[in-house]
Design a protein around this motif. Structure first.
Motif, mmCIF file in Angstrom:
data_model
loop_
_atom_site.group_PDB
_atom_site.id
_atom_site.type_symbol
_atom_site.label_atom_id
_atom_site.label_comp_id
_atom_site.label_asym_id
_atom_site.label_seq_id
_atom_site.Cartn_x
_atom_site.Cartn_y
_atom_site.Cartn_z
ATOM 1 N N LEU A 1 104.027 65.263 25.449
ATOM 2 C CA LEU A 1 104.385 66.671 25.600
ATOM 3 C C LEU A 1 105.878 66.835 25.863
ATOM 4 O O LEU A 1 106.393 66.356 26.868
ATOM 5 C CB LEU A 1 103.576 67.295 26.746
ATOM 6 C CG LEU A 1 102.056 67.212 26.577
ATOM 7 C CD1 LEU A 1 101.346 67.729 27.816
ATOM 8 C CD2 LEU A 1 101.611 68.009 25.359
ATOM 9 N N MET B 1 99.139 59.263 29.478
ATOM 10 C CA MET B 1 98.434 60.185 28.592
ATOM 11 C C MET B 1 98.419 61.589 29.198
ATOM 12 O O MET B 1 98.459 61.723 30.422
ATOM 13 C CB MET B 1 96.970 59.731 28.472
ATOM 14 C CG MET B 1 96.741 58.694 27.438
ATOM 15 S SD MET B 1 96.664 59.541 25.828
ATOM 16 C CE MET B 1 96.898 58.142 24.761
ATOM 17 N N PRO B 2 98.273 62.626 28.366
ATOM 18 C CA PRO B 2 98.010 63.965 28.928
ATOM 19 C C PRO B 2 96.754 63.917 29.808
ATOM 20 O O PRO B 2 95.908 63.041 29.621
ATOM 21 C CB PRO B 2 97.774 64.828 27.693
ATOM 22 C CG PRO B 2 98.480 64.116 26.579
ATOM 23 C CD PRO B 2 98.352 62.655 26.902
ATOM 24 N N GLU C 1 94.533 66.496 30.262
ATOM 25 C CA GLU C 1 93.478 67.412 29.841
ATOM 26 C C GLU C 1 92.180 66.655 29.524
ATOM 27 O O GLU C 1 92.264 65.538 29.019
ATOM 28 C CB GLU C 1 93.913 68.212 28.606
ATOM 29 C CG GLU C 1 94.867 69.339 28.893
ATOM 30 C CD GLU C 1 96.285 68.826 29.119
ATOM 31 O OE1 GLU C 1 96.553 67.635 28.830
ATOM 32 O OE2 GLU C 1 97.115 69.596 29.593
ATOM 33 N N PRO C 2 90.987 67.239 29.708
ATOM 34 C CA PRO C 2 90.712 68.559 30.298
ATOM 35 C C PRO C 2 90.801 68.546 31.825
ATOM 36 O O PRO C 2 90.056 67.839 32.495
ATOM 37 C CB PRO C 2 89.286 68.851 29.846
ATOM 38 C CG PRO C 2 88.671 67.501 29.596
ATOM 39 C CD PRO C 2 89.769 66.554 29.255
ATOM 40 N N ARG D 1 96.067 60.129 37.203
ATOM 41 C CA ARG D 1 96.522 59.715 35.875
ATOM 42 C C ARG D 1 97.586 58.634 36.071
ATOM 43 O O ARG D 1 98.546 58.832 36.820
ATOM 44 C CB ARG D 1 97.097 60.911 35.097
ATOM 45 C CG ARG D 1 97.783 60.549 33.795
ATOM 46 C CD ARG D 1 96.873 59.827 32.795
ATOM 47 N NE ARG D 1 96.036 60.721 32.028
ATOM 48 C CZ ARG D 1 94.696 60.588 31.947
ATOM 49 N NH1 ARG D 1 94.050 59.614 32.589
ATOM 50 N NH2 ARG D 1 94.000 61.437 31.222
ATOM 51 N N CYS E 1 89.736 62.100 16.705
ATOM 52 C CA CYS E 1 90.206 62.221 18.092
ATOM 53 C C CYS E 1 90.331 63.683 18.514
ATOM 54 O O CYS E 1 90.306 63.993 19.696
ATOM 55 C CB CYS E 1 91.549 61.532 18.247
ATOM 56 S SG CYS E 1 91.479 59.765 17.915
ATOM 57 N N GLY E 2 90.472 64.561 17.531
ATOM 58 C CA GLY E 2 90.580 65.984 17.842
ATOM 59 C C GLY E 2 90.354 66.800 16.583
ATOM 60 O O GLY E 2 90.633 66.329 15.473
ATOM 61 N N ILE F 1 90.587 55.201 31.957
ATOM 62 C CA ILE F 1 91.942 55.477 31.472
ATOM 63 C C ILE F 1 91.844 56.421 30.282
ATOM 64 O O ILE F 1 90.856 56.419 29.560
ATOM 65 C CB ILE F 1 92.707 54.182 31.101
ATOM 66 C CG1 ILE F 1 92.068 53.481 29.891
ATOM 67 C CG2 ILE F 1 92.770 53.221 32.280
ATOM 68 C CD1 ILE F 1 92.954 52.383 29.309
ATOM 69 N N HIS F 2 92.832 57.255 30.093
ATOM 70 C CA HIS F 2 92.910 58.283 29.029
ATOM 71 C C HIS F 2 91.902 59.417 29.277
ATOM 72 O O HIS F 2 91.795 60.316 28.456
ATOM 73 C CB HIS F 2 92.655 57.711 27.620
ATOM 74 C CG HIS F 2 93.721 56.757 27.163
ATOM 75 N ND1 HIS F 2 93.950 56.495 25.838
ATOM 76 C CD2 HIS F 2 94.615 56.012 27.857
ATOM 77 C CE1 HIS F 2 94.932 55.603 25.735
ATOM 78 N NE2 HIS F 2 95.344 55.303 26.943
ATOM 79 N N SER F 3 91.138 59.362 30.356
ATOM 80 C CA SER F 3 90.081 60.336 30.633
ATOM 81 C C SER F 3 90.363 61.041 31.953
ATOM 82 O O SER F 3 91.243 60.623 32.704
ATOM 83 C CB SER F 3 88.732 59.616 30.750
ATOM 84 O OG SER F 3 88.375 59.004 29.552
ATOM 85 N N PRO F 4 89.577 62.104 32.242
ATOM 86 C CA PRO F 4 89.661 62.676 33.587
ATOM 87 C C PRO F 4 89.206 61.635 34.616
ATOM 88 O O PRO F 4 88.401 60.754 34.303
ATOM 89 C CB PRO F 4 88.678 63.844 33.536
ATOM 90 C CG PRO F 4 88.562 64.177 32.087
ATOM 91 C CD PRO F 4 88.682 62.874 31.375
#
Lengths: 452, 452
Positions: B30, B89-90, B92-93, B114, B300-301, B424-427
């Motif tokens: 970002l 990583m970002p 989100e969510p 994170r 992935c999205g 990792i990479h997750s909430p």
């Protein structure tokens, strides 16, 4: 005073009144606009009173309130009930608008704004034609108005409202200006509408977003799965694969297909206008048949996983889609809704959880051209546009039209003045000032003819 | 002082140092976090100096800067280059996090935030083991650190940086703590990694969002089309259908498949942990083979159309997806990238426009277990965890590991301390304090062994 002259002398006021409605972002889909719904209803109440209604009031419903107004000429005279809606679609994507969606602009002879056509502009045609016939003493029948605030979200409260207020809404015919014509030089009246069914699908894979490196290849991805399921709904021939989906679809009669084949329609221009190199649809049907007399299946929205800038490698937990079918007369939307839910559940693989939520729906509709009110409308169009309008079925849905028939027992005449290029539901919605004027003329003529 | 005692006495400081890094949201994906990248690099520079580096500096690159530090013991001694990344990583969510992603919390013996594992926590293991061996005079070889800020977006600037600074980065082996073990009681060292290729797909149908009633059934919907194309990439056997995709895939040798079959692995627990009732993958391979030795394809999205509340009937103009393949050693990511672009273009129907943009990629990697540095790492794990670690291939990608080999000519040993449950990479990313301590012990032991 002649109607043309009356419009000329009052047009700036007409537009100011319309703009005052447009400036209220009455977006029914978004809960943060609740106050705007009330403000917009109240503004209509004032405008209908000023236009000549004896009384006008805000009536509560289970959802957004409705505006009711009436002008009683005589208890023995017939009654026309004019339906419209004061809510509008969301304006997203905002960045594609050339001017602000809720700050109307007049450019190149058009009004540009969300609701300029659908349905604030078209409803204003009805209000101003009414104002004229009242002021000139031409009105020989009773007129009632009922404007709702939930049309764009499927009119969830209207059904109960109609049942509760059957007596108040009693009329001989319903008049609706919320459809479009074939072209500015090709006036037409809509005699058929498609029904609608709408669902949201939620696919859950793992219970959290996973690292696509550590799990990819071994764990089902809910987006891949959702895509595979959605891809199965339409086959290679453009047919919908849901079992029994076509059971109640009436094949378009040969005579009507012949009439459709004679509608002046330039497929090349149609493609150019929307910027596509080829069309796609059900095998064995023409474009005009596909978008009016045949059912369709569209993914209206899809989302899941990482959708921000750059690249994030993730095997997401959830994927969602909003999907809808346009239905044709005789297809019952509740039956179809159930067939779809069953079908999606039947093709949902065991490695994901799938939830299908029906959102809203409505039946299709057919208006007989022998109806006196239809013929009055036809004469109105002929006077205003200089040629007899074609009777055509259209692909859009106004689910409540069949509710009017079923609950109130009243047929509806669809005097719609939109054009495809009005971009309703899209960025840069607009409405031609020339059509706006002709629309008022046509409705004035309808009132004159209907009284005969 | 023994290492266990040293950790005990200094742990609160270690954690405060780690938390000071975590509190800087260094999200490389970002652009609004540009300043955070600089702040995080600077914080690492200070921490590496404090840990015992002779010098530490921020080095510019084409993108985010890198942190370089070194401790020179003797020009004749071998050199270990420690690579890590300071970007994350970002998050989100955001609504799924139990505590704030950038405000670390210690609960139930874990650090929650994170970057707690990936890669701030793991990099801190390296920094603190280094601090100890320096302070205790145990360091007999030179140590260099290179921490980059673009690993999570595919290290777009590292390649040029490595070429430019070949001399500065000269070393005998590279040590990386950015992978995970089979379990807390099942220590393992990663000897193979998958490669990666990532693309964004844009599908354009009509030039604007259309009313699905007026056009549905006659005009192709770009979301439906995107779904159909994505559904074609994997066949019923879970094989990727891109022509020549498997050409360079080395079949996993029988001996390795046999070793994989003997890894203690409870498929039922694996499914329970991620909340799925069934697994899905390539026919003919086990779960552990599928997620480590076989390529994969994941969306992935995905996004397009109306995704807000309620229901909007629209035939949208655009649909997008972010997709990626995990690759196995010998698959060249540039070759695969081109094959994919060609394939998607070849199946793109004429009624839409499709644009496929390669985003980033990297090669897979294999580390020979005969490497002295690998054996030192193995001894480190054995000491810290009480049992000999298994040598396993993992499914994740660190594309730059093969760049190290190709550009710098140096092999990498992957001393990773993560667990699948670290998310990792997750909430709710987290890192076990117990593993954190054992990690430091293992790396201290590595340094001792490597000097021998």
């Amino acid at each position: 005073m002649e109607i043309k002259q009356y419009i000329k002398e009052n047009e700036s006021r007409f537009l100011e009144e319309l703009f005052s409605l447009i400036r209220i972002p009455s977006i029914s889909a978004l809960p943060q606009h609740k106050d705007d719904m009330l403000a917009c209803a109240e503004r209509w109440r004032q405008l209908l009173l000023e236009a000549g209604a004896d009384e006008a009031m805000i009536m509560p419903s289970q959802g957004n309130p409705l505006v009711y107004a009436e002008k009683r000429v005589s208890p023995d005279a017939p009654t026309v009930l004019i339906y419209a809606h004061y809510d509008v679609m969301p304006a997203e994507p905002l960045e594609l608008w050339k001017s602000q969606p809720f700050e109307p602009e007049v450019r190149d002879g058009h009004i540009w704004a969300r609701g300029a056509d659908d349905d604030k502009g078209q409803a204003m045609i009805q209000a101003k034609a009414f104002e004229y016939v009242v002021k000139e003493g031409l009105l020989k029948h009773n007129v009632k108005f009922i404007f709702e605030g939930e049309e764009e979200i499927g009119s969830p409260s209207l059904n109960a409202f109609l049942k509760e207020h059957k007596e108040l809404l009693k009329a001989d015919v319903i008049l609706v200006s919320d459809t479009s014509m074939l072209g500015a030089d090709l006036p037409s009246l809509t005699t058929g509408l498609r029904g609608l069914a709408y669902w949201e699908i939620e696919v859950t894979g793992p219970n959290r977003d996973l690292h696509s490196g550590h799990f990819g290849g071994a764990v089902a991805n809910p987006i891949n799965t959702l895509c595979s399921m959605l891809a199965q709904v339409i086959d290679a021939d453009g047919r919908i694969t849901i079992p029994h989906f076509y059971d109640d679809v009436e094949e378009v009669p040969a005579a009507e297909r012949d009439m459709i084949a004679h509608i002046p329609f330039d497929e090349k221009k149609y493609m150019e206008a929307i910027g596509v190199k080829a069309l796609k649809g059900e095998k064995g049907y023409s474009t005009l048949e596909r978008n009016s007399c045949r059912p369709s299946f569209d993914v209206c929205g899809i989302w899941g996983g990482y959708t921000g800038e750059g690249s994030k490698t993730v095997l997401p937990s959830k994927a969602y889609a909003k999907v809808s079918c346009r239905l044709v007369p005789h297809q019952n939307h509740e039956v179809i809704s159930k067939l779809f839910v069953d079908y999606i559940n039947s093709i949902a693989p065991e490695y994901v959880q799938v939830k299908v939520t029906p959102m809203h729906g409505g039946e299709g509709y057919v208006c007989p051209i022998s109806l006196p009110a239809y013929q009055a409308a036809e004469k109105g169009f002929t006077k205003a546009f200089g040629k007899k309008p074609l009777a055509v079925r259209r692909g859009g849905s106004i689910p409540i039209i069949s509710d009017f028939e079923q609950i109130l027992g009243i047929k509806t005449v669809l005097m719609g003045f939109g054009l495809e290029s009005d971009a309703i539901h899209s960025p840069n919605e607009n409405f031609s000032l020339d059509i706006f004027r002709k629309g008022i003329e046509a409705v004035v003529e309808f009132h004159k003819e209907f009284s005969k």
